[in-house]
Design an enzyme around this catalytic site. Structure first.
Site, PDB file in Angstrom:
ATOM      1  N   LYS A  95       0.847  -1.203   0.000  1.00  0.00           N
ATOM      2  CA  LYS A  95       0.000   0.000   0.000  1.00  0.00           C
ATOM      3  C   LYS A  95       0.878   1.246   0.000  1.00  0.00           C
ATOM      4  O   LYS A  95       1.961   1.245   0.614  1.00  0.00           O
ATOM      5  CB  LYS A  95      -0.891  -0.052   1.248  1.00  0.00           C
ATOM      6  CG  LYS A  95      -1.880   1.082   1.390  1.00  0.00           C
ATOM      7  CD  LYS A  95      -2.748   0.859   2.629  1.00  0.00           C
ATOM      8  CE  LYS A  95      -3.723   1.978   2.882  1.00  0.00           C
ATOM      9  NZ  LYS A  95      -4.561   1.747   4.078  1.00  0.00           N
ATOM     10  N   SER A 170      -9.479   1.850   3.313  1.00  0.00           N
ATOM     11  CA  SER A 170      -8.663   2.630   2.400  1.00  0.00           C
ATOM     12  C   SER A 170      -7.684   1.776   1.592  1.00  0.00           C
ATOM     13  O   SER A 170      -7.159   2.255   0.589  1.00  0.00           O
ATOM     14  CB  SER A 170      -7.879   3.686   3.186  1.00  0.00           C
ATOM     15  OG  SER A 170      -6.980   3.067   4.089  1.00  0.00           O
ATOM     16  N   SER A 194      -9.433  -0.683   7.442  1.00  0.00           N
ATOM     17  CA  SER A 194      -8.928  -0.534   6.068  1.00  0.00           C
ATOM     18  C   SER A 194      -8.296  -1.764   5.451  1.00  0.00           C
ATOM     19  O   SER A 194      -8.068  -1.784   4.253  1.00  0.00           O
ATOM     20  CB  SER A 194      -7.921   0.607   6.004  1.00  0.00           C
ATOM     21  OG  SER A 194      -8.623   1.809   5.865  1.00  0.00           O
TER      22      SER A 194
HETATM   23  N1  GLN Z   1     -12.640   4.054   6.860  1.00  0.00           N
HETATM   24  C1  GLN Z   1     -11.984   4.393   8.079  1.00  0.00           C
HETATM   25  C2  GLN Z   1     -11.567   5.845   8.064  1.00  0.00           C
HETATM   26  O1  GLN Z   1     -11.819   6.487   7.087  1.00  0.00           O
HETATM   27  C3  GLN Z   1     -10.820   3.502   8.334  1.00  0.00           C
HETATM   28  C4  GLN Z   1      -9.608   3.853   7.578  1.00  0.00           C
HETATM   29  C5  GLN Z   1      -8.435   3.007   7.912  1.00  0.00           C
HETATM   30  O2  GLN Z   1      -8.551   1.945   8.546  1.00  0.00           O
HETATM   31  N2  GLN Z   1      -7.277   3.477   7.508  1.00  0.00           N
HETATM   32  O3  GLN Z   1     -11.023   6.351   8.994  1.00  0.00           O
END
Ligand code: GLN
EC number: 6.3.5.7
Length: 501
Positions: A95, A170, A194
């Site tokens: 990532k 994400s 994420s």
């Molecule tokens: N969707 C969650 C957020 O926007 C989690 C994101 C993540 O785990 N990096 O914070």
């Protein structure tokens, strides 16, 4: 033997590209040993898939074709010499939040345009040391803030099961890359879901380890007390192996636990599982707000566990509705502080003609950050401001402690807690971009594990009426990944989900 049809394609003059259907590293290593495949051929196959599929799916933002090919040749030689590491044959994507020395790194943001990593993240270093091949850098929501991979300087990522839908976020690029066989596995990051949510949306395994199990050194920080690096894989065995290699003490991250790392690979090799006490979140199984197929899939799994003699009981979690607000108050607060380092002076983008230092900061940040990131920085700054600190930040910290205490109590009685990974399957691109609350609700079941630091895994649980993957989530005890992985493998193996069959 996992070869299928031959394509009459040649690269490098004499390499026939074959299509493979590997779902785990052990299959690959069996074929590597018997000479059915080489690392060089594997990399050529994945590169060809990237070339064909990435223009639509947009999972990779950088592909290290020559470098991966060269490394594959070196590892083939090591295999021949009997000196290859445990990850020989593992073609990995990472990532765009993980440092890899001398490679670009942007966290999906324009503010890091042109930035090149000075060093390699500990987790990445450890997989490289075991001869993994890194094939490229993967798209994600900007600074890992998002649930759909729509908020990104590199554009949206598409779900390979239905390209009109999101892959989750994400780590959306990391999930789609594995889903579409552009690499065998990916390393993502999970601050509130994420790794698990995109794994669920793409029919894969996504593991968030216990907070502190894996060093965060070299991971671009979002919410430092929540962030975890985790693998996205096709098999639980691969998740276990990657975790085993990445985990453990690291001088560069004082929050990493000194606890010894058990053999997760041995844990998942066990063929029997003792009778377990399993709690499930009643609202996560019975609520009308859930997509009906997810409700049915959860019910079916729980019934099956009961039939096998496990103790399966519903629980109500009184604080459930407070967990999401707690998460968003605390992570935005931490993010506002973490992201203050991107000021146009030290990293990446700098505005063209500032009149003074203040304007340099303001303009560089205004031009470099996207909308969602700016919103979260402002929210975080607000909850940390002198007049509101106690009302929001302190209160959220107290709720965080209450959630932890209540979950600790629960786990005195139960071994595992089951709930869906997400309330719906992958939604259409654009569906929730105008409604942040709806977007944040996609994380309703995943944030708890991060708020309290527990390990959690999403495993495939079939598909809905439209063929879209569903995920089942299991939470285990802190530093209990060995049991969590073994139990998850038992659930998947005894009743295989479609994508793992
Ligand atoms: N969707 C969650 C957020 O926007 C989690 C994101 C993540 O785990 N990096 O914070």
């Amino acid at each position: 033997m996992y070869q299928s049809q031959f394509n009459a394609n040649f690269v490098g003059g004499n390499l026939l590209i074959v299509s493979y259907h590997y779902t785990s590293l052990s299959e690959i290593q069996t074929d590597l040993r018997s000479g059915v495949v080489s690392c060089r051929e594997l990399v050529a196959y994945y590169l060809k898939n990237i070339e064909e599929k990435n223009p639509v799916l947009n999972a990779f933002v950088a592909v290290y074709d020559q470098e991966a090919t060269q490394r594959a040749e070196e590892i083939d030689q090591k295999i021949a010499a009997g000196t290859a590491g445990r990850l020989a044959g593992m073609v990995l994507g990472i990532k765009d939040v993980l440092c890899y020395q001398n490679h670009g790194l942007q966290a999906g943001s324009s503010i890091l345009n042109g930035f090149v990593s000075q060093f390699t993240a500990t987790a990445v270093q450890r997989v490289l040391a075991e001869d993994a091949i890194i094939i490229g850098r993967q798209n994600c929501d900007e600074f890992a803030m998002g649930s759909s991979n729509e908020s990104c300087a590199f554009g949206v990522v598409r779900n390979a099961a239905d390209t009109s839908r999101v892959p989750g976020g994400s780590s959306g690029g990391s999930a789609v890359a594995v889903q579409a066989d552009m690499c065998l596995a990916s390393l993502g990051s999970d601050t509130g879901g994420s790794v698990r949510q995109p794994a669920a949306f793409c029919g894969l395994v996504g593991l968030k380890p216990t907070y502190g199990r894996v060093s965060r050194w070299g991971l671009i920080a979002y919410g430092s007390s929540f962030d975890c690096i985790g693998p996205i894989t096709k098999s639980i065995d691969d998740a276990a192996l990657l975790l085993e290699i990445m985990a453990g003490a690291d001088d560069f991250d004082s929050t990493v636990s000194q606890q010894p790392v058990p053999s997760f690979t041995q844990a998942v090799a066990k063929t029997t599982v003792q009778k377990q006490k399993v709690a499930y979140l009643r609202e996560g199984v019975e609520s009308e707000a859930l997509q009906p197929e997810i409700r049915q899939a959860m019910q079916a799994k729980l019934d099956w566990l009961r039939e096998q003699g496990h103790e399966v009981e519903p629980i109500d979690f009184a604080l459930l509705s407070y967990i999401l607000p707690t998460y968003y108050i605390l992570t935005t607060a931490e993010a506002s502080s973490n992201l203050s380092r991107f000021d146009g002076v030290r990293y990446g983008h700098r505005t063209a003609t500032p009149v003074d230092l203040m304007e340099l900061y303001k303009k560089s940040r205004s031009e470099g950050f996207g909308k969602e990131v700016k919103k979260r920085i402002m929210l975080g700054t607000f909850v940390l401001s002198a007049s509101y600190y106690d009302a929001y930040y302190t209160k959220a910290q107290k709720v965080r402690r209450l959630v932890k205490n209540q979950t600790d109590e629960l786990f005195k009685k139960y071994d595992f807690l089951i709930m869906p990974t997400t309330p719906t399957t992958a939604f259409p691109i654009g569906d929730k971009t105008e409604d942040p609350l709806q977007m944040y609700l996609a994380d309703i079941f995943t944030v708890q594990a991060n708020v309290i630091g527990y390990p959690a895994i999403s495993i495939p649980a079939g598909t809905d009426a439209q063929g879209l993957p569903m995920g089942l989530q299991v939470l285990g005890k802190p530093f209990g990944e060995a049991d969590l992985l073994a139990f998850s493998k038992y659930i998947v193996a005894k009743e295989p989900a479609s994508s793992l069959a």
